[in-house]
Design a protein around this motif. Structure first.
Motif, PDB file in Angstrom:
ATOM      1  N   LEU A 143      22.306  42.888  65.572  1.00  0.00           N
ATOM      2  CA  LEU A 143      22.080  41.591  66.231  1.00  0.00           C
ATOM      3  C   LEU A 143      21.763  40.505  65.208  1.00  0.00           C
ATOM      4  N   LEU A 144      21.022  40.882  64.157  1.00  0.00           N
ATOM      5  CA  LEU A 144      20.710  39.908  63.113  1.00  0.00           C
ATOM      6  C   LEU A 144      21.987  39.400  62.453  1.00  0.00           C
ATOM      7  N   THR A 145      22.921  40.301  62.195  1.00  0.00           N
ATOM      8  CA  THR A 145      24.183  39.887  61.585  1.00  0.00           C
ATOM      9  C   THR A 145      24.996  39.014  62.533  1.00  0.00           C
ATOM     10  N   VAL A 146      24.929  39.324  63.833  1.00  0.00           N
ATOM     11  CA  VAL A 146      25.564  38.449  64.814  1.00  0.00           C
ATOM     12  C   VAL A 146      24.947  37.049  64.732  1.00  0.00           C
ATOM     13  N   GLY A 147      23.610  37.017  64.541  1.00  0.00           N
ATOM     14  CA  GLY A 147      22.937  35.733  64.361  1.00  0.00           C
ATOM     15  C   GLY A 147      23.438  34.989  63.142  1.00  0.00           C
ATOM     16  N   PHE A 148      23.636  35.714  62.012  1.00  0.00           N
ATOM     17  CA  PHE A 148      24.209  35.096  60.817  1.00  0.00           C
ATOM     18  C   PHE A 148      25.599  34.532  61.118  1.00  0.00           C
ATOM     19  N   HIS A 149      26.375  35.296  61.868  1.00  0.00           N
ATOM     20  CA  HIS A 149      27.734  34.880  62.230  1.00  0.00           C
ATOM     21  C   HIS A 149      27.710  33.568  63.013  1.00  0.00           C
ATOM     22  N   GLU A 150      26.865  33.525  64.045  1.00  0.00           N
ATOM     23  CA  GLU A 150      26.818  32.327  64.889  1.00  0.00           C
ATOM     24  C   GLU A 150      26.212  31.140  64.147  1.00  0.00           C
ATOM     25  N   MET A 151      25.207  31.409  63.318  1.00  0.00           N
ATOM     26  CA  MET A 151      24.590  30.327  62.556  1.00  0.00           C
ATOM     27  C   MET A 151      25.584  29.740  61.552  1.00  0.00           C
ATOM     28  N   SER A 152      26.460  30.581  61.012  1.00  0.00           N
ATOM     29  CA  SER A 152      27.479  30.098  60.085  1.00  0.00           C
ATOM     30  C   SER A 152      28.451  29.169  60.800  1.00  0.00           C
ATOM     31  N   HIS A 153      28.810  29.525  62.040  1.00  0.00           N
ATOM     32  CA  HIS A 153      29.628  28.610  62.847  1.00  0.00           C
ATOM     33  C   HIS A 153      28.920  27.263  62.992  1.00  0.00           C
ATOM     34  N   ALA A 154      27.630  27.328  63.335  1.00  0.00           N
ATOM     35  CA  ALA A 154      26.873  26.105  63.589  1.00  0.00           C
ATOM     36  C   ALA A 154      26.768  25.237  62.335  1.00  0.00           C
ATOM     37  N   LEU A 155      26.471  25.845  61.198  1.00  0.00           N
ATOM     38  CA  LEU A 155      26.349  25.075  59.958  1.00  0.00           C
ATOM     39  C   LEU A 155      27.683  24.441  59.576  1.00  0.00           C
ATOM     40  N   ALA A 156      28.769  25.206  59.743  1.00  0.00           N
ATOM     41  CA  ALA A 156      30.090  24.637  59.457  1.00  0.00           C
ATOM     42  C   ALA A 156      30.386  23.482  60.402  1.00  0.00           C
ATOM     43  N   GLY A 157      29.936  23.612  61.654  1.00  0.00           N
ATOM     44  CA  GLY A 157      30.121  22.529  62.604  1.00  0.00           C
ATOM     45  C   GLY A 157      29.365  21.273  62.204  1.00  0.00           C
TER      46      GLY A 157
END
Length: 269
Positions: free
Chosen positions: A64-78
């Motif tokens: 789940l933590l890695t999923v969080g990294f994945h989604e946060m990376s989307h957000a930062l790129a956004g």
């Protein structure tokens, strides 16, 4: 006619010293060999727990933590491409979603896979050194603050971040923060492995009907999602290897020298 190139023995000496220095930097010392062995054990244990029934819950929080990294990376790129982030959500089935308006899809769509892989590689490198691991924790804390702000209505994200914060704080106080170094190393290995598995699962194995890769293929219109999956998979492997190489080259202190550091020591120790 004047010579275009003049030879000097100093050139040979400089080349020899540079070559020897690079070779020495790439040769792991005793402490680094231990770290490499532990990282290898992590890879094997994670691979076993990934498919083992009953006991696979042990790595569930880190998935789940890695999923969080994945989604946060989307957000930062956004954010970097002018998007407005509406929310981040994690769900118990190891899925996630980042809702945003605007941004550049060419950047935001691959950012999830590649961002989580890059974060993992950075954590692997930091896992070779106690001070670097402490700095990584500070960066993760900032990362978690933004994640909680965007996911403030998602109880699973709060529970995950809270549990990880407790783990990191406890590890900080064990054996002069040596435990913290191996926790950071584990999170890094886990993040890289999950990213690689996620790319294979979403693009090459095609176990899901829609993914970041399929949407990216629709946006670019030139290659199928499997092609992008292979390309991103190669980049993720390169990040993994670079994380190890940077750790070996950059952090040459022995375990004793690292333990003697007073950087951000707790007064309770």
């Amino acid at each position: 006619m004047p010579a275009l190139y003049s030879y000097s023995p100093i050139d040979d000496v400089h080349e020899l010293v540079t070559r020897e220095t690079l070779g020495q930097r790439l040769t792991p010392n005793a402490t680094q060999k231990t770290t490499l062995i532990v990282a290898g054990v992590y890879v094997i244990v994670i691979a076993i727990l990934w498919v083992a029934p009953v006991v696979n819950w042990i790595i569930y929080p880190f998935k789940l933590l890695t999923v969080g990294f994945h989604e946060m990376s989307h957000a930062l790129a956004g954010v970097l491409t002018g998007a407005k982030i509406k929310s981040i959500e994690l769900d118990p089935d190891e899925g996630g979603a980042t809702r945003m308006s605007g941004g550049i899809p060419w950047v935001t769509l691959p950012a999830g896979y590649l961002g989580s892989s890059f974060i993992g590689a950075c954590l692997i490198a930091c896992g070779f050194d106690i001070v670097a691991s402490k700095i990584a924790c500070i960066v993760l804390a900032v990362f978690f603050v933004f994640t909680l702000w965007w996911a403030r209505r998602n109880w699973l994200t709060w529970a995950l971040v809270g549990g990880l914060a407790v783990l990191i704080i406890l590890a900080w106080f064990i054996a002069d923060s040596v435990a913290l170094r191996f926790v950071i190393l584990f999170i890094g290995v886990m993040s890289c492995m999950y990213s690689i598995w996620d790319i294979v699962d979403d693009t090459l194995a095609r176990k899901v009907n829609e993914s970041d890769a399929s949407r990216f293929a629709e946006v670019c219109g030139c290659c199928p999602s499997q092609t992008w999956g292979v390309f991103w998979l190669a980049i993720s492997f390169i990040f993994f290897i670079l994380g190890i190489l940077v750790g070996v080259v950059a952090f040459k202190q022995s375990a004793e020298q690292q333990a003697a550091s007073t950087f951000l020591d707790s007064p309770l120790l």
